[in-house]
Motif scaffolding. Structure first.
Motif, PDB file in Angstrom:
ATOM      1  N   ALA A 126       0.850  -1.188   0.000  1.00  0.00           N
ATOM      2  CA  ALA A 126       0.000   0.000   0.000  1.00  0.00           C
ATOM      3  C   ALA A 126       0.887   1.239   0.000  1.00  0.00           C
ATOM      4  O   ALA A 126       1.803   1.351   0.814  1.00  0.00           O
ATOM      5  N   VAL A 127       0.615   2.145  -0.920  1.00  0.00           N
ATOM      6  CA  VAL A 127       1.333   3.412  -1.010  1.00  0.00           C
ATOM      7  C   VAL A 127       0.264   4.500  -1.059  1.00  0.00           C
ATOM      8  O   VAL A 127      -0.357   4.713  -2.102  1.00  0.00           O
ATOM      9  N   GLY A 128       0.021   5.144   0.082  1.00  0.00           N
ATOM     10  CA  GLY A 128      -1.066   6.114   0.129  1.00  0.00           C
ATOM     11  C   GLY A 128      -2.350   5.428  -0.295  1.00  0.00           C
ATOM     12  O   GLY A 128      -2.693   4.360   0.209  1.00  0.00           O
ATOM     13  N   PRO A 129      -3.055   5.988  -1.282  1.00  0.00           N
ATOM     14  CA  PRO A 129      -4.316   5.382  -1.710  1.00  0.00           C
ATOM     15  C   PRO A 129      -4.151   4.222  -2.695  1.00  0.00           C
ATOM     16  O   PRO A 129      -5.115   3.555  -3.042  1.00  0.00           O
TER      17      PRO A 129
ATOM     18  N   ARG B   7      -5.243   4.387   7.749  1.00  0.00           N
ATOM     19  CA  ARG B   7      -5.760   5.585   8.429  1.00  0.00           C
ATOM     20  C   ARG B   7      -5.639   5.457   9.945  1.00  0.00           C
ATOM     21  O   ARG B   7      -5.210   6.384  10.623  1.00  0.00           O
ATOM     22  N   ALA B   8      -6.004   4.287  10.484  1.00  0.00           N
ATOM     23  CA  ALA B   8      -5.992   4.084  11.933  1.00  0.00           C
ATOM     24  C   ALA B   8      -4.589   4.239  12.522  1.00  0.00           C
ATOM     25  O   ALA B   8      -4.438   4.720  13.643  1.00  0.00           O
ATOM     26  N   TYR B   9      -3.583   3.832  11.754  1.00  0.00           N
ATOM     27  CA  TYR B   9      -2.209   3.890  12.267  1.00  0.00           C
ATOM     28  C   TYR B   9      -1.400   5.042  11.683  1.00  0.00           C
ATOM     29  O   TYR B   9      -0.198   5.151  11.945  1.00  0.00           O
ATOM     30  N   GLY B  10      -2.033   5.903  10.910  1.00  0.00           N
ATOM     31  CA  GLY B  10      -1.361   7.073  10.356  1.00  0.00           C
ATOM     32  C   GLY B  10      -0.243   6.709   9.397  1.00  0.00           C
ATOM     33  O   GLY B  10       0.772   7.405   9.344  1.00  0.00           O
ATOM     34  N   LEU B  11      -0.421   5.650   8.623  1.00  0.00           N
ATOM     35  CA  LEU B  11       0.620   5.181   7.706  1.00  0.00           C
ATOM     36  C   LEU B  11       0.354   5.641   6.278  1.00  0.00           C
ATOM     37  O   LEU B  11      -0.786   5.724   5.840  1.00  0.00           O
ATOM     38  N   GLU B  12       1.415   5.890   5.544  1.00  0.00           N
ATOM     39  CA  GLU B  12       1.348   6.176   4.111  1.00  0.00           C
ATOM     40  C   GLU B  12       1.830   4.980   3.305  1.00  0.00           C
ATOM     41  O   GLU B  12       1.654   4.942   2.097  1.00  0.00           O
TER      42      GLU B  12
ATOM     43  N   THR C 258       3.600  14.549  -3.333  1.00  0.00           N
ATOM     44  CA  THR C 258       2.243  15.025  -3.113  1.00  0.00           C
ATOM     45  C   THR C 258       2.084  15.501  -1.672  1.00  0.00           C
ATOM     46  O   THR C 258       2.325  14.733  -0.747  1.00  0.00           O
ATOM     47  N   PRO C 259       1.695  16.770  -1.470  1.00  0.00           N
ATOM     48  CA  PRO C 259       1.431  17.212  -0.103  1.00  0.00           C
ATOM     49  C   PRO C 259       0.396  16.316   0.556  1.00  0.00           C
ATOM     50  O   PRO C 259      -0.540  15.845  -0.098  1.00  0.00           O
ATOM     51  N   LEU C 260       0.541  16.051   1.844  1.00  0.00           N
ATOM     52  CA  LEU C 260      -0.342  15.117   2.523  1.00  0.00           C
ATOM     53  C   LEU C 260      -1.798  15.552   2.531  1.00  0.00           C
ATOM     54  O   LEU C 260      -2.679  14.728   2.671  1.00  0.00           O
ATOM     55  N   ASN C 261      -2.076  16.832   2.365  1.00  0.00           N
ATOM     56  CA  ASN C 261      -3.472  17.266   2.339  1.00  0.00           C
ATOM     57  C   ASN C 261      -4.103  17.056   0.962  1.00  0.00           C
ATOM     58  O   ASN C 261      -5.268  17.320   0.766  1.00  0.00           O
ATOM     59  N   GLN C 262      -3.322  16.547  -0.008  1.00  0.00           N
ATOM     60  CA  GLN C 262      -3.848  16.246  -1.341  1.00  0.00           C
ATOM     61  C   GLN C 262      -3.762  14.743  -1.572  1.00  0.00           C
ATOM     62  O   GLN C 262      -2.825  14.093  -1.161  1.00  0.00           O
ATOM     63  N   GLY C 263      -4.732  14.190  -2.209  1.00  0.00           N
ATOM     64  CA  GLY C 263      -4.667  12.794  -2.602  1.00  0.00           C
ATOM     65  C   GLY C 263      -4.917  11.803  -1.490  1.00  0.00           C
ATOM     66  O   GLY C 263      -4.742  10.621  -1.669  1.00  0.00           O
ATOM     67  N   SER C 264      -5.335  12.285  -0.315  1.00  0.00           N
ATOM     68  CA  SER C 264      -5.552  11.362   0.797  1.00  0.00           C
ATOM     69  C   SER C 264      -6.991  10.875   0.883  1.00  0.00           C
ATOM     70  O   SER C 264      -7.245   9.863   1.504  1.00  0.00           O
ATOM     71  N   ALA C 265      -7.904  11.608   0.276  1.00  0.00           N
ATOM     72  CA  ALA C 265      -9.315  11.267   0.452  1.00  0.00           C
ATOM     73  C   ALA C 265      -9.739  10.081  -0.401  1.00  0.00           C
ATOM     74  O   ALA C 265     -10.556   9.279   0.015  1.00  0.00           O
TER      75      ALA C 265
ATOM     76  N   CYS D 267      -9.421   6.543  -2.772  1.00  0.00           N
ATOM     77  CA  CYS D 267      -8.772   5.250  -2.734  1.00  0.00           C
ATOM     78  C   CYS D 267      -8.777   4.690  -4.136  1.00  0.00           C
ATOM     79  O   CYS D 267      -9.768   4.765  -4.834  1.00  0.00           O
ATOM     80  N   SER D 268      -7.641   4.151  -4.554  1.00  0.00           N
ATOM     81  CA  SER D 268      -7.596   3.508  -5.864  1.00  0.00           C
ATOM     82  C   SER D 268      -6.748   2.252  -5.760  1.00  0.00           C
ATOM     83  O   SER D 268      -5.978   2.099  -4.830  1.00  0.00           O
ATOM     84  N   ILE D 269      -6.909   1.399  -6.712  1.00  0.00           N
ATOM     85  CA  ILE D 269      -6.147   0.170  -6.737  1.00  0.00           C
ATOM     86  C   ILE D 269      -5.173   0.247  -7.893  1.00  0.00           C
ATOM     87  O   ILE D 269      -5.570   0.529  -9.026  1.00  0.00           O
ATOM     88  N   GLY D 270      -3.876   0.035  -7.596  1.00  0.00           N
ATOM     89  CA  GLY D 270      -2.841   0.100  -8.609  1.00  0.00           C
ATOM     90  C   GLY D 270      -3.034  -0.963  -9.677  1.00  0.00           C
ATOM     91  O   GLY D 270      -3.589  -2.007  -9.426  1.00  0.00           O
ATOM     92  N   SER D 271      -2.557  -0.669 -10.858  1.00  0.00           N
ATOM     93  CA  SER D 271      -2.660  -1.637 -11.947  1.00  0.00           C
ATOM     94  C   SER D 271      -1.266  -1.968 -12.461  1.00  0.00           C
ATOM     95  O   SER D 271      -0.358  -1.163 -12.333  1.00  0.00           O
ATOM     96  N   PRO D 272      -1.101  -3.163 -13.015  1.00  0.00           N
ATOM     97  CA  PRO D 272       0.217  -3.563 -13.516  1.00  0.00           C
ATOM     98  C   PRO D 272       0.693  -2.678 -14.643  1.00  0.00           C
ATOM     99  O   PRO D 272      -0.032  -2.024 -15.285  1.00  0.00           O
TER     100      PRO D 272
END
Length: 146
Positions: free
Chosen positions: A35-38, A80-85, A132-139, A141-146
């Protein structure tokens, strides 16, 4: 490296000299979800029957796989619960019709072998996340693709 192995609870000393984690053995296919951010990237790990695949990772195959929606939701909630990126999550897929079993999340787990074999763009996602600033792109969720 300390590897996972079967343990006889009756043979454990009354006091352990180090922190230890014990859980039931779940048979099935190992899954590494990075997992990398969203963004989520998952692979099936095949090529061994060992309980712990890490000692033989140079002989394994890492194949990109779909992530069940409930797992994606749970991983994002965990982050989110553990504040991880970032997190390297390990699961076992016990087979068709059965949900993945969560084993652990390593907040600094390796991903290079996953990216090299699967072609998933994890390094690019990490670089993008760092830019990416932490206040952007956090809301979202997406799934990475190959």
């Amino acid at each position: 490296m300390v590897t996972a192995s079967a343990t006889d609870a009756a043979a454990l000393p009354a006091e352990l000299a180090a922190a230890s984690t014990f859980q039931p053995i779940v048979r099935g296919t190992s899954i590494r979800l990075t997992a990398v951010g969203p963004h989520l990237f998952a692979v099936r790990i095949t090529g061994t029957d060992l309980l712990d695949w890490r000692p033989v990772q140079d002989r394994l195959t890492f194949t990109a796989t779909e992530i069940p929606p409930a797992i994606a939701t749970g991983v994002h909630a965990f982050l989110r619960a553990y504040g991880l990126e970032y997190g390297a999550f390990d699961f076992i897929d016990p087979g068709p019709g059965r949900p993945w079993s969560f084993l652990e999340c390593n907040p600094s787990g390796m991903y290079g072998m996953v990216e090299i074999q699967s072609g998933l763009r994890i390094t690019a996602a990490i670089a993008d996340r760092l830019l990416t600033p932490l206040n952007q792109g956090s809301a979202g969720c997406s799934i990475g693709s190959p």
